[in-house]
Write a protein that holds these residues in place. Structure first.
Motif, short mmCIF file in Angstrom:
data_model
loop_
_atom_site.label_atom_id
_atom_site.label_comp_id
_atom_site.label_asym_id
_atom_site.label_seq_id
_atom_site.Cartn_x
_atom_site.Cartn_y
_atom_site.Cartn_z
N SER A 207 0.91 -1.18 -0.08
CA SER A 207 -0.12 -0.12 -0.10
C SER A 207 0.98 1.19 -0.20
N SER A 208 0.70 2.04 -0.88
CA SER A 208 1.36 3.41 -0.92
C SER A 208 1.31 4.30 0.41
N GLU A 209 0.23 4.28 0.95
CA GLU A 209 0.30 4.71 2.13
C GLU A 209 0.96 4.31 3.26
N ASN A 210 0.82 3.11 3.48
CA ASN A 210 1.89 2.13 4.38
C ASN A 210 3.14 2.42 3.97
N LEU A 211 3.49 2.25 2.76
CA LEU A 211 4.85 2.29 2.34
C LEU A 211 5.53 3.77 2.71
N ASN A 212 4.81 4.78 2.52
CA ASN A 212 5.43 6.37 2.85
C ASN A 212 5.52 6.44 4.11
N ALA A 213 4.43 5.85 4.87
CA ALA A 213 4.63 6.33 6.41
C ALA A 213 5.52 5.28 7.19
N PHE A 214 5.80 4.17 6.59
CA PHE A 214 7.03 3.14 6.90
C PHE A 214 8.33 3.68 6.70
N ALA A 215 8.43 4.29 5.63
CA ALA A 215 9.71 5.02 5.11
C ALA A 215 10.09 6.31 5.93
N ALA A 216 8.79 7.04 6.50
CA ALA A 216 9.22 8.09 6.89
C ALA A 216 9.62 7.84 8.61
N LYS A 217 8.88 6.96 9.07
CA LYS A 217 9.34 6.52 10.31
C LYS A 217 10.62 5.94 10.55
N ASN A 218 11.20 5.17 9.56
CA ASN A 218 12.44 4.29 9.65
C ASN A 218 13.45 5.07 8.78
N GLN A 219 13.26 6.33 8.32
CA GLN A 219 14.11 6.86 7.48
C GLN A 219 14.59 6.12 6.25
N GLY A 220 13.81 5.37 5.63
CA GLY A 220 13.86 4.62 4.34
C GLY A 220 13.20 3.13 4.65
N VAL A 221 13.50 2.39 3.92
CA VAL A 221 12.90 1.06 3.81
C VAL A 221 14.32 0.12 3.72
N TRP A 222 14.44 -0.51 5.05
CA TRP A 222 15.65 -1.15 4.83
C TRP A 222 15.47 -2.63 5.06
N LEU A 223 15.54 -3.54 3.91
CA LEU A 223 15.28 -4.88 3.56
C LEU A 223 16.08 -5.57 4.87
N PRO A 224 15.40 -6.66 5.22
CA PRO A 224 16.15 -7.45 6.05
C PRO A 224 17.67 -8.46 5.60
N MET A 225 18.38 -8.72 6.42
CA MET A 225 19.43 -9.39 5.87
C MET A 225 18.96 -10.74 5.00
N GLU A 226 19.77 -11.16 4.30
CA GLU A 226 19.54 -12.26 3.52
C GLU A 226 18.32 -12.20 2.67
N SER A 227 17.97 -10.89 2.42
CA SER A 227 16.96 -10.79 1.35
C SER A 227 17.66 -11.11 -0.07
N ILE A 228 16.70 -11.80 -0.90
CA ILE A 228 17.24 -12.04 -2.18
C ILE A 228 16.14 -11.63 -3.21
N GLU A 229 16.55 -10.98 -4.14
CA GLU A 229 15.80 -10.64 -5.43
C GLU A 229 16.46 -11.26 -6.56
N ILE A 230 15.41 -11.74 -7.44
CA ILE A 230 15.96 -12.53 -8.76
C ILE A 230 15.17 -11.75 -9.90
N LYS A 231 15.88 -11.45 -10.99
CA LYS A 231 15.31 -10.92 -12.24
C LYS A 231 15.79 -11.86 -13.41
N ALA A 232 14.76 -12.55 -13.70
CA ALA A 232 15.07 -13.44 -15.00
C ALA A 232 14.42 -13.33 -16.35
N ALA A 233 15.32 -13.51 -17.34
CA ALA A 233 15.14 -13.18 -18.86
C ALA A 233 14.66 -14.50 -19.51
N TRP A 234 13.59 -14.63 -20.22
CA TRP A 234 13.32 -16.02 -21.04
C TRP A 234 13.04 -15.65 -22.41
N ARG A 235 13.70 -16.52 -23.32
CA ARG A 235 13.19 -16.47 -24.83
C ARG A 235 12.06 -17.47 -24.84
N VAL A 236 11.36 -17.25 -25.95
CA VAL A 236 10.20 -18.20 -26.37
C VAL A 236 11.02 -19.43 -27.14
#
Length: 457
Positions: A207-236
């Motif tokens: 939620s944008s409302e929750n996101l903005n409030a959380f970021a203001a309270k914590n001076q940013g959004v700091w992800l927990p340790m061991e967070s992993i993001e994946i981006k993948a590219a696929w051909r047909v």
């Protein structure tokens, strides 16, 4: 000294044999120990990669170097591409290395069982993981670049202010796509592990409302340790080529939409979804650890994607390069002007050439994979590069407005030709240090994933 060395050898052998699943006639191969593994340079006190499902611990083994991080990247790749279990985000521990990457195995990998960005940022509860559905696991995929839907949700002036640069270059916000030499669009997906997705869902940051409030309270959004993001590219993978290509690509089944055209914002207009076979051509893995709070940025590609500038191999049939083409390489297509089926001529720029050190490691790992399973499709993938912070900065000591400090990120030449096709001269941190939310530019921990949140009008 001799006794100490022998003890160290025994401990190493026991450790390796516990992780290995190889079935070879020779004792050393069965235990997972070979000359190739012994020669792999992963730095002092760092174990070499093995074909297994264990995600490696933090990267540095007591110290940092490029060779250490290169091995760390391969360890992540091997584990995350293990067959998934019935529980989301966990490996199937009953699978063995001898079956790793078997052609025609369309079952999802560990990372494919992670929640997609669309699932995480939907207000409704994500669907339960259903690996054993009637027709097998079939995912939905609907992005023609890494940020397909951002241009529609945020105005360009705001994007430019957030990213500190030219949006068209950084974000491919003109709706640029990539078409392979067979005339098929490349499709993209973004996923995150349960540590990151649970953090977002628990705090209702979809939620944008929750996101903005959380970021203001914590001076940013700091992800927990061991967070992993994946981006993948696929051909047909055309069905008439499935039997031949399935031996060389990790293939998954997906519901893919037709593209009926583009709207006034150059966003694709999607039509009916149909099932297609997709072959993996590019994979970004980013992982946040205590020793790499600026994330370790790891990127892999299929070996036959495209040549490096000036290094065309005439024996290779490249997926994104035609030696007979006279088109200028790496030119972004334009919606409304260029056909979706017109192949894009792609090369890896010379500055981003894979280093001899990584080339040597890639060969050793591919040989190791082949020793486990001579038919494995994973032997046709390569590490392109790894970016990591030489002088890591913990979250509490970082800037509270974007841009964030980069932690001495190194090296500065890293790009994946399937995902940064048109911006190969840039590096990961050039853009990601500017990731933020709100007018105050509260940082979002080097992640643009929060641009997926629909802003309240």
């Amino acid at each position: 000294m001799r006794t100490l060395l022998f003890s160290f050898f025994l401990l190493s052998l026991i450790s390796i044999s516990c992780e290995s699943g190889k079935k070879d006639k020779k004792l050393n191969s069965r235990l997972g120990f070979s000359k190739e593994m012994a020669d792999i340079d992963c730095g002092a006190f760092c174990d070499p990669p093995t074909v297994g499902y264990q995600l490696p611990a933090d990267s540095t083994c007591g110290h940092s170097s490029q060779s250490v991080l290169n091995c760390f990247a391969w360890k992540n790749f091997l584990a995350l591409n293990w067959r998934a279990s019935d529980e989301r985000g966990l490996p199937d521990t009953t699978a063995v290395a001898a079956d790793y990457g078997m052609p025609g195995d369309y079952s999802p990998t560990v990372w494919e069982s992670y929640l997609s960005a669309d699932d995480v940022f939907a207000a409704k509860q994500p669907e339960q993981w259903n690996l054993k559905s009637k027709n097998g696991y079939i995912k939905y995929i609907n992005e023609i670049n890494k940020f397909t839907d951002i241009n529609a949700s945020l105005p360009k002036p705001k994007l430019r202010a957030m990213l500190g640069g030219n949006v068209d270059e950084i974000m491919q916000a003109k709706g640029a796509w990539l078409t392979d030499q067979s005339g098929n669009i490349v499709w993209y997906e973004i996923r995150m592990n349960s540590i990151e997705s649970d953090f977002i869902r628990k705090n209702k940051l979809y939620s944008s409302e929750n996101l903005n409030a959380f970021a203001a309270k914590n001076q940013g959004v700091w992800l927990p340790m061991e967070s992993i993001e994946i981006k993948a590219a696929w051909r047909v993978i055309p069905e008439n080529q499935l039997e031949s290509l399935k031996n060389f690509y990790k293939i998954s089944k997906a519901m893919v939409p037709e593209i009926k055209g583009f709207d006034k914002n150059n966003q694709p207009i999607y039509g009916k979804y149909t099932q297609k076979y997709l072959g993996l051509v590019g994979l970004h893995i980013i992982r946040k650890t205590n020793q790499s709070p600026q994330f370790t940025w790891m990127t892999f590609e299929h070996v036959n994607n495209a040549p490096t500038e000036g290094q065309v191999d005439p024996s290779v049939k490249y997926c994104f390069y035609n030696p007979k083409s006279t088109d200028k390489p790496n030119q972004s297509p334009v919606p409304g002007k260029d056909s979706l089926s017109k192949p894009v001529q792609v090369i890896r720029i010379a500055n981003n050439a894979i280093t001899p050190e990584i080339q040597n490691l890639n060969k050793q790992i591919r040989d190791m994979i082949k020793a486990s399973n001579p038919k494995s499709v994973w032997q046709y993938y390569q590490l392109v590069n790894v970016q990591w912070p030489e002088n890591p900065i913990q979250d509490g000591n970082n800037n509270k407005t974007a841009p964030l400090m980069d932690g001495g990120i190194t090296p500065n030449n890293i790009a994946n030709v399937t995902m940064e096709t048109y911006i190969q001269e840039k590096q990961c941190m050039d853009c990601h240090k500017n990731a933020s939310v709100g007018a105050q530019k509260y940082p979002t921990d080097y992640s643009f994933i929060f641009l997926k949140v629909k802003q309240a009008k």
